[in-house]
Design an enzyme around this catalytic site. Structure first.
Site, PDB file in Angstrom:
ATOM      1  N   GLY A  42       2.371   2.736  10.954  1.00 31.30           N
ATOM      2  CA  GLY A  42       3.265   3.873  10.802  1.00 31.30           C
ATOM      3  C   GLY A  42       3.914   4.344  12.080  1.00 31.30           C
ATOM      4  O   GLY A  42       4.515   5.419  12.117  1.00 31.30           O
ATOM      5  N   GLU A  48      -6.933   4.819   8.177  1.00 33.08           N
ATOM      6  CA  GLU A  48      -6.754   6.241   7.891  1.00 33.08           C
ATOM      7  C   GLU A  48      -8.007   6.825   7.258  1.00 33.08           C
ATOM      8  O   GLU A  48      -8.373   7.977   7.525  1.00 33.08           O
ATOM      9  CB  GLU A  48      -5.533   6.431   6.981  1.00 33.08           C
ATOM     10  CG  GLU A  48      -4.230   6.111   7.703  1.00 33.08           C
ATOM     11  CD  GLU A  48      -3.073   5.794   6.778  1.00 33.08           C
ATOM     12  OE1 GLU A  48      -1.985   5.513   7.307  1.00 33.08           O
ATOM     13  OE2 GLU A  48      -3.251   5.810   5.546  1.00 33.08           O
ATOM     14  N   GLU A 108      -5.227  -4.725  10.798  1.00 36.20           N
ATOM     15  CA  GLU A 108      -4.218  -3.695  11.013  1.00 36.20           C
ATOM     16  C   GLU A 108      -4.527  -2.953  12.304  1.00 36.20           C
ATOM     17  O   GLU A 108      -5.366  -2.039  12.314  1.00 36.20           O
ATOM     18  CB  GLU A 108      -4.202  -2.709   9.844  1.00 36.20           C
ATOM     19  CG  GLU A 108      -3.761  -3.302   8.531  1.00 36.20           C
ATOM     20  CD  GLU A 108      -3.400  -2.220   7.524  1.00 36.20           C
ATOM     21  OE1 GLU A 108      -2.285  -2.252   6.992  1.00 36.20           O
ATOM     22  OE2 GLU A 108      -4.231  -1.325   7.301  1.00 36.20           O
ATOM     23  N   SER A 131       3.493  -1.911  10.504  1.00 35.21           N
ATOM     24  CA  SER A 131       4.945  -1.904  10.714  1.00 35.21           C
ATOM     25  C   SER A 131       5.582  -3.270  10.459  1.00 35.21           C
ATOM     26  O   SER A 131       6.470  -3.704  11.192  1.00 35.21           O
ATOM     27  CB  SER A 131       5.280  -1.408  12.131  1.00 35.21           C
ATOM     28  OG  SER A 131       4.836  -0.076  12.308  1.00 35.21           O
ATOM     29  N   HIS A 136      -9.432   1.177   5.171  1.00 36.66           N
ATOM     30  CA  HIS A 136      -8.168   1.400   5.875  1.00 36.66           C
ATOM     31  C   HIS A 136      -8.421   2.358   7.036  1.00 36.66           C
ATOM     32  O   HIS A 136      -9.235   3.279   6.938  1.00 36.66           O
ATOM     33  CB  HIS A 136      -7.131   1.967   4.912  1.00 36.66           C
ATOM     34  CG  HIS A 136      -5.741   1.971   5.466  1.00 36.66           C
ATOM     35  ND1 HIS A 136      -5.308   2.915   6.376  1.00 36.66           N
ATOM     36  CD2 HIS A 136      -4.689   1.137   5.267  1.00 36.66           C
ATOM     37  CE1 HIS A 136      -4.053   2.664   6.701  1.00 36.66           C
ATOM     38  NE2 HIS A 136      -3.652   1.586   6.044  1.00 36.66           N
ATOM     39  N   GLY A 169       2.872  -1.178   4.348  1.00 35.41           N
ATOM     40  CA  GLY A 169       2.867   0.255   4.115  1.00 35.41           C
ATOM     41  C   GLY A 169       4.238   0.779   3.762  1.00 35.41           C
ATOM     42  O   GLY A 169       4.713   0.656   2.643  1.00 35.41           O
ATOM     43  N   GLY A 170       4.920   1.363   4.736  1.00 32.67           N
ATOM     44  CA  GLY A 170       6.189   2.026   4.486  1.00 32.67           C
ATOM     45  C   GLY A 170       7.227   1.164   3.798  1.00 32.67           C
ATOM     46  O   GLY A 170       7.945   1.618   2.903  1.00 32.67           O
ATOM     47  N   ASN A 207       0.867  -1.183   0.000  1.00 28.80           N
ATOM     48  CA  ASN A 207       0.000   0.000   0.000  1.00 28.80           C
ATOM     49  C   ASN A 207       0.902   1.231   0.000  1.00 28.80           C
ATOM     50  O   ASN A 207       1.488   1.574   1.023  1.00 28.80           O
ATOM     51  CB  ASN A 207      -0.914  -0.017   1.229  1.00 28.80           C
ATOM     52  CG  ASN A 207      -1.734   1.260   1.356  1.00 28.80           C
ATOM     53  OD1 ASN A 207      -1.864   2.023   0.404  1.00 28.80           O
ATOM     54  ND2 ASN A 207      -2.283   1.488   2.537  1.00 28.80           N
ATOM     55  N   TRP A 208       1.013   1.880  -1.146  1.00 29.04           N
ATOM     56  CA  TRP A 208       1.911   3.030  -1.258  1.00 29.04           C
ATOM     57  C   TRP A 208       1.398   4.267  -0.538  1.00 29.04           C
ATOM     58  O   TRP A 208       2.128   5.233  -0.367  1.00 29.04           O
ATOM     59  CB  TRP A 208       2.126   3.380  -2.736  1.00 29.04           C
ATOM     60  CG  TRP A 208       2.911   2.380  -3.508  1.00 29.04           C
ATOM     61  CD1 TRP A 208       3.461   1.205  -3.049  1.00 29.04           C
ATOM     62  CD2 TRP A 208       3.243   2.448  -4.906  1.00 29.04           C
ATOM     63  NE1 TRP A 208       4.108   0.546  -4.067  1.00 29.04           N
ATOM     64  CE2 TRP A 208       3.998   1.289  -5.215  1.00 29.04           C
ATOM     65  CE3 TRP A 208       2.981   3.366  -5.907  1.00 29.04           C
ATOM     66  CZ2 TRP A 208       4.480   1.040  -6.506  1.00 29.04           C
ATOM     67  CZ3 TRP A 208       3.460   3.119  -7.193  1.00 29.04           C
ATOM     68  CH2 TRP A 208       4.205   1.970  -7.479  1.00 29.04           C
ATOM     69  N   LYS A 209       0.119   4.263  -0.160  1.00 31.25           N
ATOM     70  CA  LYS A 209      -0.521   5.438   0.428  1.00 31.25           C
ATOM     71  C   LYS A 209      -0.315   6.646  -0.502  1.00 31.25           C
ATOM     72  O   LYS A 209      -0.269   6.471  -1.722  1.00 31.25           O
ATOM     73  CB  LYS A 209      -0.006   5.667   1.848  1.00 31.25           C
ATOM     74  CG  LYS A 209      -0.205   4.433   2.741  1.00 31.25           C
ATOM     75  CD  LYS A 209       0.025   4.711   4.197  1.00 31.25           C
ATOM     76  CE  LYS A 209      -0.197   3.450   5.003  1.00 31.25           C
ATOM     77  NZ  LYS A 209      -0.095   3.684   6.459  1.00 31.25           N
TER      78      LYS A 209
END
Length: 256
Positions: A185, A110, A179, A220, A108, A241-242, A21-23
């Site tokens: 994050g 967010e 999640e 994470s 998600h 994610g990251g 997931n590049w966000k």
């Protein structure tokens, strides 16, 4: 219950599934370099996992062009619950399908938090995605306050309830991603045992026809903890994610 006719394929936990997931990250130049690195790395690693990336909407055409004909599929980070009409800023599932998308992330944390998306809206988005052949990646998870109040199971059950109400056929065409909000994050990660406990709970709630759908963990995930997490009985891969923005890290996670 719904009488919707779903076109999406049944997905199973037969192989590990790793979705990046590049966000809201990327550029035409950096996307090209990232995907080149991922494709080369996966080939060198002999990776057996099913791998996908979900990019921001503007980059879907580029991602489709770079990944077409490879083993890596692509998807979107959200989808509208509506098919078409006066919904400025929304992107429909049919539009995503035209770009060859295989996946659509819905719910998600967010978006639940920053856009006040309700559990019902998230389920409606999952239904819209599946109806045109996309596989919904249905996110659930608790905040730190909810965990400390011993409300993990009740929170996740409430998030899943509207999806389940739409019928077993939709659930069987869905991937569920757990999640924990407090681990997204933040650098904090649920221990493998904590994650397995929640994944086991989710698996137990699934209807009989959907017991074999993949359950992903996100929060994470890194190369040094992926193998331990993925070794748990009910963890079938990750929503990353990251680390999905660094080719060598994403490849290492997929190879784990």
């Amino acid at each position: 219950m719904t009488d919707a006719s779903y076109k999406s394929d049944l997905v199973t936990r037969a192989n590990k599934l790793v979705i990046g997931n590049w966000k809201m990250n990327g550029s035409m130049e950096s996307n090209h370099a990232l995907l080149d690195g991922v494709l080369v790395g996966l080939e060198q690693a002999g990776c057996k996992a099913v791998v996908a990336v979900c990019s921001p909407f503007p980059y879907l055409a580029q991602v489709a062009g770079l990944l077409k004909g490879t083993a890596v599929s692509w998807g979107a980070q959200d989808v509208s619950a509506h098919g078409q009409g006066a919904y400025t800023g929304e992107v429909s599932a049919a539009m995503l399908s035209e770009f060859g998308c295989r996946w659509a992330i819905v719910g998600h944390s967010e978006r639940r938090a920053m856009h006040q998306e309700s559990a019902q809206l998230v389920a409606d988005k999952a239904e819209a995605a599946a109806t045109v052949g996309l596989t919904p990646v249905f996110c659930v998870g608790e905040t730190l306050a909810e965990r400390e109040a011993d409300r993990v199971q009740s929170v996740i059950a409430a998030q899943l309830a509207p999806l389940f109400a739409k019928g077993d056929d939709l659930v069987a065409r869905t991937v569920v991603a757990y999640e924990p909000v407090w681990a997204i994050g933040t650098g904090k990660t649920a221990s493998p045992e904590q994650a397995q406990q929640v994944h086991g709970f989710i698996r137990a709630q699934l209807p009989a026809s959907a017991k074999s759908i993949p359950l992903l963990y996100g929060g994470s995930v890194k190369p040094d903890n992926a193998a331990t997490l993925f070794a748990m009985d009910d963890i079938d891969g990750g929503l990353i994610g990251g680390a999905a923005l660094v080719a060598k890290d994403f490849v290492a996670i997929a190879a784990a």
